[in-house]
Design a protein around this motif. Structure first.
Motif, PDB file in Angstrom:
ATOM      1  N   SER A 160      59.167  43.715   6.697  1.00  0.00           N
ATOM      2  CA  SER A 160      60.013  42.539   6.514  1.00  0.00           C
ATOM      3  C   SER A 160      60.515  42.050   7.863  1.00  0.00           C
ATOM      4  CB  SER A 160      61.189  42.878   5.593  1.00  0.00           C
ATOM      5  OG  SER A 160      60.727  43.319   4.330  1.00  0.00           O
ATOM      6  N   ILE A 203      62.500  41.135  -1.584  1.00  0.00           N
ATOM      7  CA  ILE A 203      63.476  41.685  -0.650  1.00  0.00           C
ATOM      8  C   ILE A 203      64.324  40.513  -0.167  1.00  0.00           C
ATOM      9  CG2 ILE A 203      63.859  42.949   1.485  1.00  0.00           C
ATOM     10  CD1 ILE A 203      62.430  44.658  -0.501  1.00  0.00           C
ATOM     11  N   LEU A 226      57.495  34.312   2.729  1.00  0.00           N
ATOM     12  CA  LEU A 226      58.909  34.090   2.994  1.00  0.00           C
ATOM     13  C   LEU A 226      59.402  32.819   2.325  1.00  0.00           C
ATOM     14  CD1 LEU A 226      59.303  34.888   6.804  1.00  0.00           C
ATOM     15  CD2 LEU A 226      59.826  36.375   4.876  1.00  0.00           C
ATOM     16  N   VAL A 230      61.806  37.685   0.817  1.00  0.00           N
ATOM     17  CA  VAL A 230      60.471  38.209   1.075  1.00  0.00           C
ATOM     18  C   VAL A 230      59.820  38.532  -0.268  1.00  0.00           C
ATOM     19  CG1 VAL A 230      59.118  40.030   2.175  1.00  0.00           C
ATOM     20  CG2 VAL A 230      61.216  39.195   3.267  1.00  0.00           C
TER      21      VAL A 230
END
Length: 818
Positions: free
Chosen positions: A160, A210, A131, A140
């Motif tokens: 996630s 992400i 993270l 992510v």
């Protein structure tokens, strides 16, 4: 299952002990900044601190958005810094001495220069953390988890923090539904089960990051009351030629495969890139649905128990081909082609039994429902980027055209039997559902550095959407087909969205601010064509909204070890195109889907306050208030279920979240996430007043071990408690996964994953607020599986490629529902 959650909590908590004990012996801090030769901060550069005596790496850090890095609590000794960044030459510092006389070492500004020499192979010297926290989003890093390899984008999303996916494919973030999913800053253009199927066809090997944005900045479309999940795909940042292959095999009850190939070639001013993916899906859902009926007085009147075995098959191909032309150091032209073909084939065999008031079997129904479809998506993007001078104003523009062509052929065969097993009746319904959606979008963005360090961003966008949806149903009897005008329909929809935004941001010494304002106007027109039994109907809507955003970040100390972050944003959710269509579509003999032309857009206000400790622990409290949230609702009329979208008057979500990451040793890293949410929904409902409240919690833990001889091991698990939202109550569930990886060479990696080891990923739930009825369901699927993947990389490369410009389109592209 609660024991699984407790175990996750304990595992993640163990990392505090070694961290605290070692802190007592640490006395030194190291701080510095990194920039690229262009003057741009080296956001995301990897900084490695190694001991001078034996070159053993002690710690890793990632440079922040302003290029700052820091190491705290360093033991007395001699060290060296090694700074790496893709496409840049590696920097090695002179020896650094940390002692009692030098507790704070300030490293002079480091300038990274582009590499210009050939590389026989690319070796990753340090792995990104799972993270990263930025002022307006959480990032992510997909490759940070071993178990992500060989899976799909949907599997990555489920791991996630704060992301949940229900049995219908709906995605929620931090306990809130209405998430807009983007692919490379572009709406995914799908929803529900179609978005779920698309994400299943997208291999994880093609993903890089992400981005979770609960309050996206003004540059993004205002759609998505729960925020935006932006899935960023990999784009090679090296010139020359390189090729990658990712081969994946999955074994559960049935076998499936997920494979992809990507390439990049750059020479002089031309860069060509692309990828090709092939997915073979072979899965199942075993669904039990129980509906209990009651008289007005509350006495039990009967029951319908149904079991459905749904077999989902089909393959899909996805291809991307793009080219960038670097006309000069300041000007880039690009073109991008995207194609996707899916051929889903679903079979649903169900057996339902009807029971009378004394519990005896009254009759039964055997259903055979088959669906075979073809999904085609083509897109063209033209993009342009120009810097008026070095480190000066910048202009970018995008033109997009997208076309979706879907054709589903359905067959529903129902046979009714008496309690003695005699055939009473048999009926057959067939349907053809062609859909064509065309989307045109134009977008321009301008940015400029102002005096005193302020940065201005502004832009405008306009889009036009044209949809043509048909549903042609026929009753088949003795080989003869007659139209069923009650279900047959033809719906046309046109929509124009015009938007403009302005955004300002500045980084002070310890304080950062970003503020924006977006204006959006929507003009929509829907037309339901008539048939011999139904009249035409139409609607027109026009509405304008202002959407402010605010982000604040304050460093409580000079090193930024303690930070406070606040953000606010106003959002909108427009109804899906097909949800506005007042048609009726069968799901089975007793269940129908119905559109709602009276749906209104929903608006929400979202607040978050976070505390960040050393970029390792982030604690957040949040609040959101959504008006007229569009939600799935179930209505029962004469024993038949009607599934339709409707506006829920008020939905409030209070949340507390903690994300934490630790590395107690070079060979051990841990990541932990926990959420507590309180959801309340209030609305007028067909059974009276809807008023539901629930407090739920979820947790996720990830532990990775770096072993000898290129081996690594990962264990991860998650747990979601019982949760109620509007009519639906979902039971608790969780998963435990184990994965291992072996680095065979710098070019090859082999991974083996065991998913849902305890087979606890079962969906159960109840449906409330039904007229004289209670309902429950349970869904078993192939969550327990073994995955084997092989990743290969070939090519002789030269560092120094510019990043490809992203496409741009509007929120209306994320509202396609087939």
């Amino acid at each position: 299952m609660k024991s699984l959650f407790v175990a996750i909590m304990l595992v993640a908590g163990l990392c505090f002990a070694p961290n605290l004990s070692s802190a007592q012996a640490m006395t030194g801090n190291i701080i510095g900044a990194i920039k690229e030769a262009s003057g741009k901060p080296a956001d995301g550069a990897t900084v490695t601190l190694s001991r001078l005596t034996d070159s053993v790496s002690v710690k890793y850090e990632l440079a922040s958005a302003d290029g700052i890095y820091k190491f705290e609590g360093i033991k007395i000794g001699q060290y060296r810094l090694i700074i790496t960044m893709m496409g840049m030459l590696t920097f090695k510092s002179e020896p650094i001495v940390v002692d009692e006389e030098h507790p704070l070492i300030e490293i002079p500004l480091v300038i990274l220069h582009s590499a210009n020499k050939s590389l026989n192979e690319v070796v990753v010297t340090a792995q990104h953390s799972f993270l990263q926290q930025k002022i307006d989003r959480t990032v992510v890093n997909v490759d940070a988890l071993i178990s992500n390899s060989g899976t799909t984008a949907l599997d990555v999303l489920e791991k996630s923090p704060g992301v949940r996916i229900d049995q219908g494919g709906a995605i929620s973030l931090r306990g809130k539904t209405g998430v807009a999913v983007f692919i490379d800053d572009k709406p995914a253009c799908l929803s529900g089960s179609d978005l779920e199927n698309y994400l299943r066809s997208l291999p994880s090997s093609s993903l890089e990051q992400i981005e979770l944005m609960t309050n996206p900045p003004a540059k993004y479309d205002a759609a998505g009351n729960a925020g935006i999940i932006n899935i960023k795909t990999k784009k090679k940042k090296v010139a020359g030629f390189n090729l990658g292959l990712n081969l994946g095999y999955r074994q559960s009850r049935y076998s499936s495969t997920n494979n992809s190939m990507d390439f990049n070639f750059r020479k002089n001013k031309i860069n060509i890139f692309g990828n090709l993916a092939y997915t073979l899906r072979n899965s199942y859902n075993d669904v039990d649905i129980n509906r209990r009926y009651f008289y007005d007085a509350g006495n039990y009147s009967g029951e319908f128990a149904q079991n459905s075995y749904i077999r989902r098959q089909g393959d899909g191909y996805k291809a991307t081909l793009g080219m960038d032309l670097y006309a000069s150091e300041q000007t880039t032209f690009g073109v991008l082609f995207i194609g996707l073909i899916r051929s889903p084939k679903n079979g649903n065999n169900s057996m339902g039994k009807l029971y009378n008031a004394i519990g005896l079997a009254d009759s039964s129904i055997l259903s055979q429902n088959n669906e075979q479809g073809k999904f085609k998506n083509g897109a063209i993007n033209l993009n342009y980027k120009h810097s008026f001078r070095k480190n000066g104003p910048e202009l970018s523009a995008n033109l997009d055209y997208l076309k979706y062509n879907t054709n589903n052929d359905q067959t529903f065969i129902n046979q009714n039997y008496s309690a003695a097993g005699d055939l009473i009746a048999k009926d057959q319904l067939s349907g053809q559902l062609p859909t064509i959606i065309r989307i045109y979008a134009a977008k321009a963005d301008y940015s400029q550095l102002l005096k005193k360090g302020w940065k201005l961003e502004a832009g405008a966008k306009s889009s036009f959407t044209n949809t043509n949806n048909q549903a042609n149903y026929f009753n088949v009897n003795g080989g003869n087909a007659t139209p069923d005008y009650n279900k047959t329909n033809h719906f046309l929809y046109k929509e124009v969205i015009s938007a403009g935004y302005v955004n300002l941001n500045k980084d002070f010494k310890r304080f950062s601010i970003q503020a924006g304002l977006r204006l959006e106007n929507t003009d929509s027109r829907g037309h339901q064509l008539g048939n011999p039994e139904k009249q035409d109907s139409a609607f027109n809507r026009n509405y304008t909204g202002l959407f402010p955003t605010m982000f604040l970040l304050y460093k409580l100390d000079t090193l930024g070890g303690h930070q406070l972050k606040f953000n606010y944003g106003r959002r909108i959710d427009r109804p899906y195109y097909q949800d506005l269509n007042p048609f009726i579509s069968p799901l089975d003999k007793y269940t129908y889907y119905v559109g709602n032309p009276y749906l209104q857009p929903s608006y929400s206000g979202n607040f978050e306050l976070s505390y960040i400790y050393k970029n390792r622990i982030t604690a957040t409290i949040s609040y959101s208030d959504t008006r007229d949230r569009v939600n799935e609702t179930i209505e029962i009329i004469n024993g038949y279920y009607y599934d339709r979208p409707d506006n829920i008057g008020s939905t409030k979500v209070y949340g507390v979240n903690v994300d934490a990451g630790f590395q107690p040793a070079n060979w051990l890293s841990m990541q932990f996430s926990a959420d507590v949410s309180h959801i309340s929904s209030r609305s007028d409902f067909y059974t009276g007043r809807l008023d539901t409240r629930s407090t739920n919690y979820s947790g996720q833990g990830i532990v990775q071990f770096k072993l000898k001889k290129g081996w690594s091991l990962q264990m991860d698990g998650n747990y979601q408690s019982r949760q109620t939202s509007a009519q639906f109550t979902l039971a608790s569930r969780g998963r435990l996964n184990i994965a291992t990886a072996k680095t065979i060479s710098p070019h090859a990696t082999l991974r083996l994953s065991f998913m849902d080891v305890l087979n606890t990923g079962v969906n159960r739930g109840e449906i409330g607020n039904l007229d004289r009825t209670t309902a429950s369901f349970r869904t078993l699927s192939d969550t327990r599986a073994v995955l084997l993947t092989l990743s290969l990389r070939f090519g002789n490369t030269v560092a120094g490629q510019r990043k490809h410009n992203q496409t741009g389109a509007g929120d209306e592209q994320g509202r396609v529902k087939n």
